[in-house]
Design an enzyme around this catalytic site. Sequence first.
Site, mmCIF file in Angstrom:
data_model
loop_
_atom_site.group_PDB
_atom_site.id
_atom_site.type_symbol
_atom_site.label_atom_id
_atom_site.label_comp_id
_atom_site.label_asym_id
_atom_site.label_seq_id
_atom_site.Cartn_x
_atom_site.Cartn_y
_atom_site.Cartn_z
ATOM 1 C CB ALA A 128 88.692 25.240 52.771
ATOM 2 N N GLY A 187 85.409 29.065 50.055
ATOM 3 C CA GLY A 187 86.345 30.121 50.457
ATOM 4 C C GLY A 187 86.888 30.914 49.277
ATOM 5 C CD GLU A 189 81.368 27.434 52.126
ATOM 6 O OE1 GLU A 189 80.418 27.437 51.312
ATOM 7 O OE2 GLU A 189 82.319 28.228 52.045
ATOM 8 C CD GLU A 196 83.143 32.152 52.727
ATOM 9 O OE1 GLU A 196 84.027 31.271 52.821
ATOM 10 O OE2 GLU A 196 82.326 32.393 53.628
HETATM 11 N N1 CO8 Z 1 90.682 21.074 48.210
HETATM 12 C C1 CO8 Z 1 91.659 20.199 47.869
HETATM 13 N N2 CO8 Z 1 91.744 19.613 46.649
HETATM 14 C C2 CO8 Z 1 90.814 19.945 45.741
HETATM 15 C C3 CO8 Z 1 89.777 20.842 46.014
HETATM 16 C C4 CO8 Z 1 89.740 21.425 47.326
HETATM 17 N N3 CO8 Z 1 88.802 22.332 47.664
HETATM 18 N N4 CO8 Z 1 89.001 20.960 44.914
HETATM 19 C C5 CO8 Z 1 89.546 20.155 43.979
HETATM 20 N N5 CO8 Z 1 90.636 19.546 44.473
HETATM 21 C C6 CO8 Z 1 91.511 18.595 43.789
HETATM 22 C C7 CO8 Z 1 90.832 17.260 43.548
HETATM 23 O O1 CO8 Z 1 90.861 16.448 44.708
HETATM 24 C C8 CO8 Z 1 91.680 16.716 42.424
HETATM 25 O O2 CO8 Z 1 92.895 16.234 42.957
HETATM 26 P P1 CO8 Z 1 93.418 14.746 42.574
HETATM 27 O O3 CO8 Z 1 93.777 14.856 41.102
HETATM 28 O O4 CO8 Z 1 94.602 14.543 43.455
HETATM 29 O O5 CO8 Z 1 92.280 13.810 42.824
HETATM 30 C C9 CO8 Z 1 92.021 17.960 41.614
HETATM 31 O O6 CO8 Z 1 91.819 19.079 42.489
HETATM 32 C C10 CO8 Z 1 91.113 18.138 40.423
HETATM 33 O O7 CO8 Z 1 89.773 18.090 40.898
HETATM 34 P P2 CO8 Z 1 88.649 17.134 40.232
HETATM 35 O O8 CO8 Z 1 89.278 15.943 39.627
HETATM 36 O O9 CO8 Z 1 87.590 16.914 41.255
HETATM 37 O O10 CO8 Z 1 88.147 18.092 39.047
HETATM 38 P P3 CO8 Z 1 86.668 18.181 38.456
HETATM 39 O O11 CO8 Z 1 86.769 19.078 37.271
HETATM 40 O O12 CO8 Z 1 86.085 16.815 38.252
HETATM 41 O O13 CO8 Z 1 85.783 18.889 39.605
HETATM 42 C C11 CO8 Z 1 85.322 20.571 41.297
HETATM 43 C C12 CO8 Z 1 86.087 20.205 40.008
HETATM 44 C C13 CO8 Z 1 83.829 20.659 40.984
HETATM 45 C C14 CO8 Z 1 85.855 21.927 41.734
HETATM 46 C C15 CO8 Z 1 85.558 19.478 42.355
HETATM 47 O O14 CO8 Z 1 86.958 19.245 42.465
HETATM 48 C C16 CO8 Z 1 85.029 19.870 43.704
HETATM 49 O O15 CO8 Z 1 83.850 19.779 43.947
HETATM 50 N N6 CO8 Z 1 85.939 20.294 44.590
HETATM 51 C C17 CO8 Z 1 85.562 20.647 45.962
HETATM 52 C C18 CO8 Z 1 84.938 22.013 45.988
HETATM 53 C C19 CO8 Z 1 84.541 22.337 47.408
HETATM 54 O O16 CO8 Z 1 83.606 21.759 47.942
HETATM 55 N N7 CO8 Z 1 85.312 23.246 48.015
HETATM 56 C C20 CO8 Z 1 85.175 23.569 49.424
HETATM 57 C C21 CO8 Z 1 84.194 24.617 49.576
HETATM 58 S S1 CO8 Z 1 83.829 24.861 51.265
HETATM 59 C C22 CO8 Z 1 84.996 25.931 51.812
HETATM 60 O O17 CO8 Z 1 85.785 26.469 51.071
HETATM 61 C C23 CO8 Z 1 85.018 26.245 53.266
HETATM 62 C C24 CO8 Z 1 85.471 25.068 54.063
HETATM 63 C C25 CO8 Z 1 84.343 24.109 54.394
HETATM 64 C C26 CO8 Z 1 84.607 23.381 55.654
HETATM 65 C C27 CO8 Z 1 85.058 21.947 55.446
HETATM 66 C C28 CO8 Z 1 85.437 21.364 56.746
HETATM 67 C C29 CO8 Z 1 85.956 19.966 56.659
#
Ligand code: CO8
Length: 255
Positions: free
Chosen positions: A69, A115, A138, A118
């Site tokens: 997400a 997501g 999540e 999923e």
């Molecule tokens: N949503 C929005 N932006 C994202 C997301 C995301 N899921 N993942 C990464 N980005 C963005 C980062 O913010 C960053 O943007 P910016 O350059 O503007 O800061 C850019 O992508 C690059 O990311 P990173 O610099 O963090 O890159 P890394 O290589 O250091 O890390 C990761 C990559 C491990 C993927 C890391 O970005 C991360 O952990 N992202 C989040 C993953 C996550 O937790 N996803 C959500 C899963 S849960 C879900 O899908 C269901 C919804 C859950 C409910 C939430 C309710 C509030």
Amino acid sequence: MTATTSDVKTISINEGVAVVTLNRPQVMNALNIQLREEIMQLAQAMDADPDVNVIIFTGAGDKAFCAGADLKERGQRTTEEMYNERRFFRGRWVNVIASMAKPTIAAINGYCLGGGLELALQCDLRIASDNAKFGLPEVTLGFLPGAGGTQRLPRAIGLQKAKEMILTGKHIDAAEAERLGIVLRVVSRAELMPAAMDLARSIAKNPRIAVMQAKVALNASLETMLSGGAQAENEAWLACLLSDTWKAKLERFKD
Ligand code: CO8
């Protein structure tokens, strides 16, 4: 449907295979509302399109298939908006790709989280590149996987392994995902799309009605007891008679 692009995805169609690319690489192809809406629309359009036999989903760039997400978008929403979205929108999202009549393949490059995983689990088949990373994080955000993850992951890898992944929220690498059965196989990044296309073409060359009816019967195997599944298989088989494709295929065996 012909090749199309939007702000958030691209679609190309070749030899009966549609490639849908989530195209938000700047945020790891995270699912915002627009992208989810567009995926819901294209799922119907692809099923109706006579030029499409198989659909591949993949992510733009080398870093991610989809990081789940869009947390930047979600972070700005009120609890009421979150509630309404879940109550009225998720019902369709949770099955949108799984309920497609045509076969679907996820070609997973890089992060495949939340997501994103999923979405991949809704596909019929999954191939990953060796840099792929999988997880359902999540619970680390105070939620649980709510787009089918708690139901499809245990069916794919067994309850205990699914509990480990979901309750810890940890990431696993591509080799582990292959060992567990989350993906069919792992290839190099360069080989990912060629491998996905090969798999897609080897399905697309078969009569569409047979492929779609086989998918119906296979899906029934997870929803019913054996006797009900056998009944579903029979009905799916009978529906193949609605086309004369089988006659054409057996022509060369005539004396
Ligand atoms: N949503 C929005 N932006 C994202 C997301 C995301 N899921 N993942 C990464 N980005 C963005 C980062 O913010 C960053 O943007 P910016 O350059 O503007 O800061 C850019 O992508 C690059 O990311 P990173 O610099 O963090 O890159 P890394 O290589 O250091 O890390 C990761 C990559 C491990 C993927 C890391 O970005 C991360 O952990 N992202 C989040 C993953 C996550 O937790 N996803 C959500 C899963 S849960 C879900 O899908 C269901 C919804 C859950 C409910 C939430 C309710 C509030």
